[in-house]
Each structure stands twice: as C-alpha cells, then as structure tokens.
Design a protein around this motif. Sequence first.
Motif, PDB file in Angstrom:
ATOM      1  N   ASP A  64      -1.091  -1.952 -12.195  1.00 14.95           N
ATOM      2  CA  ASP A  64      -0.586  -1.486 -10.901  1.00 14.95           C
ATOM      3  C   ASP A  64      -1.451  -0.363 -10.341  1.00 14.95           C
ATOM      4  O   ASP A  64      -0.981   0.468  -9.557  1.00 14.95           O
ATOM      5  CB  ASP A  64       0.866  -1.021 -11.027  1.00 14.95           C
ATOM      6  N   ASN A  65      -2.709  -0.330 -10.716  1.00 21.54           N
ATOM      7  CA  ASN A  65      -3.614   0.714 -10.215  1.00 21.54           C
ATOM      8  C   ASN A  65      -3.942   0.498  -8.747  1.00 21.54           C
ATOM      9  O   ASN A  65      -4.161  -0.635  -8.301  1.00 21.54           O
ATOM     10  CB  ASN A  65      -4.909   0.738 -11.019  1.00 21.54           C
ATOM     11  N   THR A  66      -4.003   1.603  -8.018  1.00 26.19           N
ATOM     12  CA  THR A  66      -4.426   1.600  -6.619  1.00 26.19           C
ATOM     13  C   THR A  66      -5.724   2.393  -6.519  1.00 26.19           C
ATOM     14  O   THR A  66      -5.763   3.584  -6.843  1.00 26.19           O
ATOM     15  CB  THR A  66      -3.362   2.248  -5.712  1.00 26.19           C
ATOM     16  N   TRP A  67      -6.788   1.744  -6.083  1.00 22.44           N
ATOM     17  CA  TRP A  67      -8.089   2.384  -5.918  1.00 22.44           C
ATOM     18  C   TRP A  67      -8.402   2.545  -4.440  1.00 22.44           C
ATOM     19  O   TRP A  67      -8.103   1.660  -3.630  1.00 22.44           O
ATOM     20  CB  TRP A  67      -9.187   1.576  -6.596  1.00 22.44           C
ATOM     21  N   ILE A  68      -9.009   3.674  -4.113  1.00 22.86           N
ATOM     22  CA  ILE A  68      -9.360   3.975  -2.722  1.00 22.86           C
ATOM     23  C   ILE A  68     -10.871   4.132  -2.616  1.00 22.86           C
ATOM     24  O   ILE A  68     -11.488   4.899  -3.367  1.00 22.86           O
ATOM     25  CB  ILE A  68      -8.682   5.281  -2.246  1.00 22.86           C
ATOM     26  N   TRP A  69     -11.460   3.407  -1.655  1.00 20.14           N
ATOM     27  CA  TRP A  69     -12.875   3.589  -1.334  1.00 20.14           C
ATOM     28  C   TRP A  69     -12.964   4.410  -0.058  1.00 20.14           C
ATOM     29  O   TRP A  69     -12.490   3.993   1.003  1.00 20.14           O
ATOM     30  CB  TRP A  69     -13.572   2.241  -1.140  1.00 20.14           C
ATOM     31  N   SER A  70     -13.538   5.608  -0.149  1.00 19.24           N
ATOM     32  CA  SER A  70     -13.625   6.503   0.995  1.00 19.24           C
ATOM     33  C   SER A  70     -14.801   7.449   0.815  1.00 19.24           C
ATOM     34  O   SER A  70     -15.044   7.935  -0.295  1.00 19.24           O
ATOM     35  CB  SER A  70     -12.323   7.309   1.134  1.00 19.24           C
ATOM     36  N   ARG A  71     -15.541   7.673   1.871  1.00 16.93           N
ATOM     37  CA  ARG A  71     -16.672   8.612   1.865  1.00 16.93           C
ATOM     38  C   ARG A  71     -17.677   8.287   0.774  1.00 16.93           C
ATOM     39  O   ARG A  71     -18.218   9.171   0.110  1.00 16.93           O
ATOM     40  CB  ARG A  71     -16.169  10.050   1.736  1.00 16.93           C
ATOM     41  N   GLY A  72     -17.899   7.028   0.565  1.00 15.66           N
ATOM     42  CA  GLY A  72     -18.949   6.604  -0.340  1.00 15.66           C
ATOM     43  C   GLY A  72     -18.622   6.632  -1.807  1.00 15.66           C
ATOM     44  O   GLY A  72     -19.522   6.555  -2.646  1.00 15.66           O
ATOM     45  N   GLN A  73     -17.326   6.709  -2.166  1.00 21.95           N
ATOM     46  CA  GLN A  73     -16.990   6.714  -3.581  1.00 21.95           C
ATOM     47  C   GLN A  73     -15.565   6.187  -3.798  1.00 21.95           C
ATOM     48  O   GLN A  73     -14.736   6.193  -2.879  1.00 21.95           O
ATOM     49  CB  GLN A  73     -17.109   8.109  -4.184  1.00 21.95           C
ATOM     50  N   TRP A  74     -15.338   5.733  -5.046  1.00 22.51           N
ATOM     51  CA  TRP A  74     -14.016   5.277  -5.447  1.00 22.51           C
ATOM     52  C   TRP A  74     -13.208   6.447  -5.997  1.00 22.51           C
ATOM     53  O   TRP A  74     -13.750   7.344  -6.624  1.00 22.51           O
ATOM     54  CB  TRP A  74     -14.116   4.214  -6.539  1.00 22.51           C
ATOM     55  N   SER A  75     -11.895   6.407  -5.789  1.00 27.26           N
ATOM     56  CA  SER A  75     -10.987   7.354  -6.434  1.00 27.26           C
ATOM     57  C   SER A  75      -9.711   6.611  -6.814  1.00 27.26           C
ATOM     58  O   SER A  75      -9.261   5.721  -6.091  1.00 27.26           O
ATOM     59  CB  SER A  75     -10.665   8.536  -5.516  1.00 27.26           C
ATOM     60  N   LEU A  76      -9.161   6.986  -7.963  1.00 27.68           N
ATOM     61  CA  LEU A  76      -7.929   6.362  -8.436  1.00 27.68           C
ATOM     62  C   LEU A  76      -6.749   7.127  -7.854  1.00 27.68           C
ATOM     63  O   LEU A  76      -6.577   8.319  -8.116  1.00 27.68           O
ATOM     64  CB  LEU A  76      -7.878   6.381  -9.965  1.00 27.68           C
ATOM     65  N   ALA A  77      -5.941   6.446  -7.055  1.00 24.32           N
ATOM     66  CA  ALA A  77      -4.800   7.095  -6.411  1.00 24.32           C
ATOM     67  C   ALA A  77      -3.685   7.339  -7.424  1.00 24.32           C
ATOM     68  O   ALA A  77      -3.605   6.674  -8.463  1.00 24.32           O
ATOM     69  CB  ALA A  77      -4.283   6.229  -5.266  1.00 24.32           C
ATOM     70  N   GLU A  78      -2.843   8.304  -7.112  1.00 25.73           N
ATOM     71  CA  GLU A  78      -1.688   8.616  -7.951  1.00 25.73           C
ATOM     72  C   GLU A  78      -0.430   8.616  -7.091  1.00 25.73           C
ATOM     73  O   GLU A  78       0.189   9.658  -6.839  1.00 25.73           O
ATOM     74  CB  GLU A  78      -1.870   9.973  -8.642  1.00 25.73           C
ATOM     75  N   PRO A  79      -0.025   7.431  -6.614  1.00 27.14           N
ATOM     76  CA  PRO A  79       1.147   7.370  -5.733  1.00 27.14           C
ATOM     77  C   PRO A  79       2.440   7.679  -6.462  1.00 27.14           C
ATOM     78  O   PRO A  79       2.574   7.431  -7.672  1.00 27.14           O
ATOM     79  CB  PRO A  79       1.135   5.910  -5.234  1.00 27.14           C
ATOM     80  N   ALA A  80       3.417   8.226  -5.727  1.00 28.69           N
ATOM     81  CA  ALA A  80       4.718   8.532  -6.327  1.00 28.69           C
ATOM     82  C   ALA A  80       5.449   7.259  -6.717  1.00 28.69           C
ATOM     83  O   ALA A  80       6.172   7.227  -7.721  1.00 28.69           O
ATOM     84  CB  ALA A  80       5.560   9.344  -5.348  1.00 28.69           C
ATOM     85  N   THR A  81       5.301   6.211  -5.949  1.00 27.48           N
ATOM     86  CA  THR A  81       5.869   4.906  -6.268  1.00 27.48           C
ATOM     87  C   THR A  81       4.775   3.860  -6.107  1.00 27.48           C
ATOM     88  O   THR A  81       3.819   4.049  -5.355  1.00 27.48           O
ATOM     89  CB  THR A  81       7.053   4.556  -5.346  1.00 27.48           C
ATOM     90  N   SER A  82       4.936   2.757  -6.822  1.00 29.44           N
ATOM     91  CA  SER A  82       3.911   1.725  -6.793  1.00 29.44           C
ATOM     92  C   SER A  82       4.554   0.363  -7.033  1.00 29.44           C
ATOM     93  O   SER A  82       5.531   0.255  -7.789  1.00 29.44           O
ATOM     94  CB  SER A  82       2.858   2.008  -7.872  1.00 29.44           C
ATOM     95  N   PRO A  83       4.017  -0.694  -6.424  1.00 30.08           N
ATOM     96  CA  PRO A  83       4.526  -2.031  -6.729  1.00 30.08           C
ATOM     97  C   PRO A  83       4.226  -2.383  -8.181  1.00 30.08           C
ATOM     98  O   PRO A  83       3.301  -1.848  -8.782  1.00 30.08           O
ATOM     99  CB  PRO A  83       3.722  -2.935  -5.772  1.00 30.08           C
ATOM    100  N   PRO A  84       4.985  -3.304  -8.757  1.00 26.93           N
ATOM    101  CA  PRO A  84       4.628  -3.799 -10.090  1.00 26.93           C
ATOM    102  C   PRO A  84       3.235  -4.419 -10.047  1.00 26.93           C
ATOM    103  O   PRO A  84       2.829  -5.004  -9.039  1.00 26.93           O
ATOM    104  CB  PRO A  84       5.705  -4.858 -10.370  1.00 26.93           C
ATOM    105  N   GLY A  85       2.474  -4.287 -11.135  1.00 29.39           N
ATOM    106  CA  GLY A  85       1.152  -4.887 -11.182  1.00 29.39           C
ATOM    107  C   GLY A  85       1.222  -6.388 -10.957  1.00 29.39           C
ATOM    108  O   GLY A  85       2.207  -7.039 -11.327  1.00 29.39           O
ATOM    109  N   ARG A  86       0.146  -6.950 -10.364  1.00 26.83           N
ATOM    110  CA  ARG A  86       0.173  -8.364 -10.014  1.00 26.83           C
ATOM    111  C   ARG A  86      -1.225  -8.873  -9.724  1.00 26.83           C
ATOM    112  O   ARG A  86      -2.154  -8.096  -9.528  1.00 26.83           O
ATOM    113  CB  ARG A  86       1.048  -8.588  -8.786  1.00 26.83           C
TER     114      ARG A  86
END
Length: 348
Positions: free
Chosen positions: A76-98
């Motif tokens: 259920d990881n959410t990755w963000i591509w912004s300003r030329g790099q990846w970052s692993l988000a840390e959301p308070a809630t997240s959908p089940p992995g899929r």
Amino acid sequence: MRPATGLAGVIAAAALAGIAISAAQRPPRPAPPPPPTPTAAPTPISRGPISGIGFAVADDPSAAEVVLFGGVQNDDNTWIWSRGQWSLAEPATSPPGRIDAAAAYDPQMKQVLIFGGRHNPLTGGPSLNDTWAWNGGTWRELDRGTNGPTPGEGSSMAWDDALKQMVLVTAAGAAPGGDQTWVWNGAHWVLRIHGGVAPSAFDLPIAFDPVTRSLIAEGCCYAPQSPLGALDTTWRWDGDRWQQLPGTAEPLPGSALALNPSTGRLTLCNCGPMLTLPALLSWTGRRWVLLDVGRLPVEPVAEISDATSGRLLIFGSATPSSQFVAQPVHLWALDGTAWQQLDTSVGG
C-alpha cells in the motif's frame, strides 16, 4: 643502635597497617561493562518505487506531482514524483494494497481517484471495487463499492473534458455480459452502458483526445470479429455509448494511451511484459501513425501525460516485469524524438 632499629620496625609496622586500612576503605573496582548487544541494521528505504507489474499511476497537476500507488510487492505504498525525485509518502490513511487499480485525475475535485484492483495477488487476494481519492497529503475513501461496479482488476479510468465527467470502463470478464461503462457523479458510480466496447477488454487504454474533443478507447488485440472488421478497434465515447470508428486499424498492439503535451496528440504505447517490440503511435483524429522516435530504453509498463513538465512520461523496468519479480521502476520522458531518464539516482 637497637632503639633506632626498634623505632624503625615500629614505623614500618605502622606504615603497613596504614596501607592495609587504606586498601580496606577503598571501594571495589566496578565490573567491566558487558559487551554491547548487536542490533539489526534498519532496512534502508529505497530511493524510488520497487514493484512488479500492476501499479497505478496518475498525474496530479494541482500539486505538480505524479502519484504512484500499489503494484505487485509495493503493497500500500504511495510514491510521489516531484521536483526531480521520488519520495515515499506517509499518509494518515491509505487504501489496502492492490494491483491493477484504475487511476485518473479529477480536475473538478482536484484529486487523483483510484478504483478497484485485487488485493495480495500472490496469495489469491480478493477483488476490490472501492474508490479512493488522494488530496496531496492523504487518501480518503469515497465509495465502498455498494451497488457499484463489479469487483475486479483491469478497469480503466479517464476524465472526459468535453462532458466534464470521470468515465470508468471495467474489464470484460468482471461481470456477465462484458465490460461496463460507469460515470462518477461525485459520490458514487452510475452505470451508463453494459457491453459497449471491446468484448475482451482488460486494462483498456482510454484518454481524452483534444483533436476530436472526445474520449478515445483503443481495444486493439482485445476484439474479435466486429461489424467493422477485426482491426477497427478504436472507439469514441459520446456520453451514452461507444461508437466504433471505421478505418482506424493500427499496426501494433497498444496497452497505454496518454496525451503528448508537446504535440497535442494522443500517443499509444504498446507497453507491457507480453509485448516484445515496444513502440509509439500517434492519433491524428482519424488514424494511427507510427512515430519515428528512439527505441524505448526500458521495458515499458505505464504511460502518462505530465502537465507540470509538459512531457510524455514512460514508467518501466530494466528487464520485463512480472508478478513475481519486483525491481526499480524507472522514469523516462520523451523530448522530441529522444528519451531522457529523469530518475538518474535510482539504482537497478
């Protein structure tokens, strides 16, 4: 001389007694500290998403970022591509992995939506039909799927800019009678037509075409013989039904469709692990034209239009992806006829 000798003996005896008393009054030396207990080194966080096939990805122009969620072994990881790099988000809630969720940006909500997919595919996880929205910081569940599309993977989603609606096409095998086309009303999905497009569609490539001002679906290699012929597999959505367009045969199978911002034309990529000759085709509004661009430098998995950079982006891996082999997801942009790798710091 004896008195002197006797005095010396007394002094020596007293000195020895003093040493003995002093030694008896000293605190005992502390025991040496025990050796440190070895601890396991923390698992390093990768510098970008690592996944097999099946991740969902969409551009989020309101936040000037690209959102990548799930996929085989990405959980259920959410990755963000912004300003030329990846970052692993840390959301308070997240959908089940899929895997194989549909994803698209809703400009009215200014959020990225994902729908459906399948949970834990390696262990035979359940199919899903929930809908979630990403607001730039966390996920929020919008619809649990009650009375909605049939659960399953392989759905496709795109925003229709002419009709101002989000359109969802489910996989043909998800429910009896073939694919279903649904429209999001802001709270839940509304069924518009059942069995209206490619009879065997799965992950059907769909995108809005600024030339014809309509939503286009490319069902190549999914459709058997049709009234217009087996190769005429391009459809146009008019809000009520899918119209099959004549004379639109294209020379290669396609699996991803997105707008190339630099040309203003839809670009079809025959992306995927089963396709050995990745190439790109452009939609003129009437037919498909093979593009004369450099060979794709990776095994392509997904394709999106990035409004922030104004470029067509391809997501892929160094070797063909599968459900059982996770590897770094690489990101490339098309500059004219050449490819530029954007995530140059990502190993693998």
